[in-house]
Design a protein around this motif. Structure first.
Motif, mmCIF file in Angstrom:
data_model
loop_
_atom_site.group_PDB
_atom_site.id
_atom_site.type_symbol
_atom_site.label_atom_id
_atom_site.label_comp_id
_atom_site.label_asym_id
_atom_site.label_seq_id
_atom_site.Cartn_x
_atom_site.Cartn_y
_atom_site.Cartn_z
ATOM 1 N N UNK A 19 -76.693 4.028 70.133
ATOM 2 C CA UNK A 19 -75.761 4.004 71.265
ATOM 3 C C UNK A 19 -76.118 2.872 72.227
ATOM 4 N N UNK A 20 -75.119 2.401 72.962
ATOM 5 C CA UNK A 20 -75.362 1.433 74.023
ATOM 6 C C UNK A 20 -76.191 2.096 75.113
ATOM 7 N N UNK A 21 -76.928 1.292 75.865
ATOM 8 C CA UNK A 21 -77.763 1.807 76.954
ATOM 9 C C UNK A 21 -76.911 2.616 77.925
ATOM 10 N N UNK A 22 -77.365 3.831 78.208
ATOM 11 C CA UNK A 22 -76.673 4.691 79.156
ATOM 12 C C UNK A 22 -75.746 5.710 78.527
ATOM 13 N N UNK A 23 -75.634 5.696 77.189
ATOM 14 C CA UNK A 23 -74.762 6.637 76.490
ATOM 15 C C UNK A 23 -75.531 7.360 75.391
ATOM 16 N N UNK A 24 -75.041 8.557 75.033
ATOM 17 C CA UNK A 24 -75.695 9.341 73.998
ATOM 18 C C UNK A 24 -74.701 10.292 73.366
ATOM 19 N N UNK A 25 -75.161 11.009 72.332
ATOM 20 C CA UNK A 25 -74.376 12.074 71.729
ATOM 21 C C UNK A 25 -73.491 11.621 70.592
ATOM 22 N N UNK A 26 -72.611 12.510 70.164
ATOM 23 C CA UNK A 26 -71.693 12.267 69.064
ATOM 24 C C UNK A 26 -70.768 11.109 69.416
ATOM 25 N N UNK A 27 -70.826 10.052 68.632
ATOM 26 C CA UNK A 27 -70.034 8.834 68.841
ATOM 27 C C UNK A 27 -70.321 8.181 70.194
ATOM 28 N N UNK A 28 -71.477 8.483 70.772
ATOM 29 C CA UNK A 28 -71.929 7.881 72.038
ATOM 30 C C UNK A 28 -70.910 8.068 73.163
ATOM 31 N N UNK A 29 -70.293 9.220 73.203
ATOM 32 C CA UNK A 29 -69.234 9.470 74.182
ATOM 33 C C UNK A 29 -69.756 10.043 75.499
#
Length: 99
Positions: free
Chosen positions: A9-19
């Motif tokens: 994930x991009x910095x600052x995002x997480x989870x399923x599909x980085x949503x």
């Protein structure tokens, strides 16, 4: 993320599909692409407020007396049962010999 979990994930995002967006509580947290935020290296505690550098990461439980007592009791019982088994075996061998 990705079909084989190879994308990050991009910095600052997480989870399923980085949503999901990370909402770090203070500067001792970092964003983790799987679980959200985690404590930075060297910090711990419920709110990452404990500086762990120079300390052990896990505190040792000084109350090992119950564990030691259980192990000592188990070993003692095993030795006593072994001695009883040997004595019973010797008794029956002598009894069979004398008949």
């Amino acid at each position: 993320m990705g079909p084989r979990c190879t994308q990050v994930c991009l910095e600052g995002y997480y989870g399923d599909h980085c949503m999901k967006q990370c909402q770090c509580k203070n500067e001792n947290y970092i964003c983790n692409s799987i679980s959200g935020y985690i404590c930075k290296y060297g910090y711990g505690g419920e709110n990452c407020e404990i500086h762990l550098m120079g300390q052990s990461v896990q505190k040792k439980d000084d109350d090992n007396s119950s564990t030691s007592a259980g192990v000592n009791g188990g070993v003692t019982l095993a030795v006593v049962l072994l001695i009883v088994l040997i004595l019973v075996t010797l008794y029956y061998r002598r009894r069979l010999k004398s008949e």
